[in-house]
Scaffold this active site. Structure first.
Site, PDB file in Angstrom:
ATOM      1  N   LEU A  66       6.918 -28.908   9.557  1.00  0.00           N
ATOM      2  CA  LEU A  66       6.339 -27.713  10.153  1.00  0.00           C
ATOM      3  C   LEU A  66       7.220 -26.484   9.937  1.00  0.00           C
ATOM      4  O   LEU A  66       8.391 -26.475  10.312  1.00  0.00           O
ATOM      5  CB  LEU A  66       6.118 -27.939  11.656  1.00  0.00           C
ATOM      6  CG  LEU A  66       5.485 -26.774  12.433  1.00  0.00           C
ATOM      7  CD1 LEU A  66       4.095 -26.463  11.885  1.00  0.00           C
ATOM      8  CD2 LEU A  66       5.423 -27.092  13.916  1.00  0.00           C
ATOM      9  N   ASP A  67       6.635 -25.446   9.317  1.00  0.00           N
ATOM     10  CA  ASP A  67       7.309 -24.166   9.074  1.00  0.00           C
ATOM     11  C   ASP A  67       8.631 -24.323   8.330  1.00  0.00           C
ATOM     12  O   ASP A  67       9.557 -23.527   8.507  1.00  0.00           O
ATOM     13  CB  ASP A  67       7.554 -23.423  10.400  1.00  0.00           C
ATOM     14  CG  ASP A  67       6.262 -22.956  11.043  1.00  0.00           C
ATOM     15  OD1 ASP A  67       5.306 -22.643  10.296  1.00  0.00           O
ATOM     16  OD2 ASP A  67       6.187 -22.904  12.282  1.00  0.00           O
ATOM     17  N   ALA A  68       8.731 -25.346   7.503  1.00  0.00           N
ATOM     18  CA  ALA A  68       9.989 -25.606   6.790  1.00  0.00           C
ATOM     19  C   ALA A  68       9.752 -25.847   5.305  1.00  0.00           C
ATOM     20  O   ALA A  68      10.588 -26.434   4.636  1.00  0.00           O
ATOM     21  CB  ALA A  68      10.703 -26.802   7.412  1.00  0.00           C
TER      22      ALA A  68
END
Length: 284
Positions: free
Chosen positions: A227-229
């Protein structure tokens, strides 16, 4: 550019003679190279390059360029992508309630900043249907809950297939895309504020204001199961001061999100981003 071009994005184990072998493939087939850039990641032992050439006078037809180059790429252990400038990608924009990134992408598209077609807008809320209607873009409202997420993601995938979508842009789409979805459609770009991981969840600007932050920013990246990485395409920052209120932080943050997302989408559409591992090389 008036003439059609081909672009190769290549990553392979670093070794002697790579530039010569790739350039000679183009030269031997009558191609004229107009852009060439390269980077060596010594820690990873990888050579990465972007090379673009004119197809006018090139001896190989489009459908044979890939197979011909693959004969060279395989012995080198190379991963590669081939793109043509006269191919027009089809984009689906996903939104929730916020409209600033959606409007910005549409206006830039209408100003011909993007060589693409915005074919579809999908939202988990009905609020931005009026924007889609204003610009004559098909809109589909697909509400998402914890209980119906698998079923609704199947509908989203069906729409992407129906509209022959090449790229999904999450323009402030406030839902997590599942690993199953990403496994079936990995070409997704996201935008978010730069307060992660310090200020996660709701009202990050309020909590950043209370903390007295001096720099805010935005990050655009490819979506992965982390997530968001995912691999970062573009980022930017702006300074804030003690004179700025929460409303100022929100305004400055939205301005950055517009610009950073537009840059990321443009770089992707121009085939200037090469992903390796969880990193990118951006050939500007």
């Amino acid at each position: 550019m008036s003439t059609t071009t081909a672009t190769l994005l290549i990553s392979c184990p670093d070794q002697r003679g790579l530039v010569a072998k790739i350039a000679n493939f183009i030269y031997a087939n009558g191609g004229n190279i107009i852009h060439a850039d390269q980077h060596t990641d010594f820690s990873a032992g990888l050579f990465l390059t972007r090379i673009e050439w004119q197809l006018k006078g090139f001896n190989l037809p489009k459908d044979l360029i890939g197979p011909a180059f693959n004969a060279i790429a395989q012995p080198l252990g190379a991963k590669w992508e081939l793109h043509f400038s006269d191919s027009v990608p089809r984009i689906a924009i996903w939104v929730s309630r916020q409209d600033h990134c959606l409007y910005d992408l549409i206006w830039r598209h209408r100003a011909k900043e993007f060589n693409a077609e915005i074919s579809l807008i999908i939202s988990n809320h009905p609020h931005l249907k009026v924007v889609a209607e204003q610009f004559g873009i098909d809109f589909h409202h697909i509400p998402i809950t914890k209980e119906n997420k698998p079923e609704q993601e199947s509908k989203q995938l069906e729409l992407l297939c129906q509209y022959k979508i090449d790229l999904v842009v999450l323009a402030k789409y406030m839902q997590i895309v599942s690993a199953d979805f990403i496994g079936q459609f990995p070409h997704i770009i996201n935008i978010h504020h730069s307060f992660l991981p310090a200020f996660v969840g709701a009202n990050p600007y309020h909590r950043a204001f209370e903390r007295g932050v001096k720099i805010i920013g935005a990050t655009s990246h490819y979506v992965t199961t982390d997530l968001d990485a995912g691999p970062i395409i573009e980022q930017d920052v702006v300074r804030v001061s003690h004179r700025d209120e929460v409303e100022d932080l929100v305004r400055k943050g939205k301005d950055l999100e517009r610009v950073v997302l537009a840059r990321a989408v443009r770089l992707h559409l121009q085939n200037r981003v090469l992903v390796y591992g969880n990193r990118t090389v951006v050939f500007e």
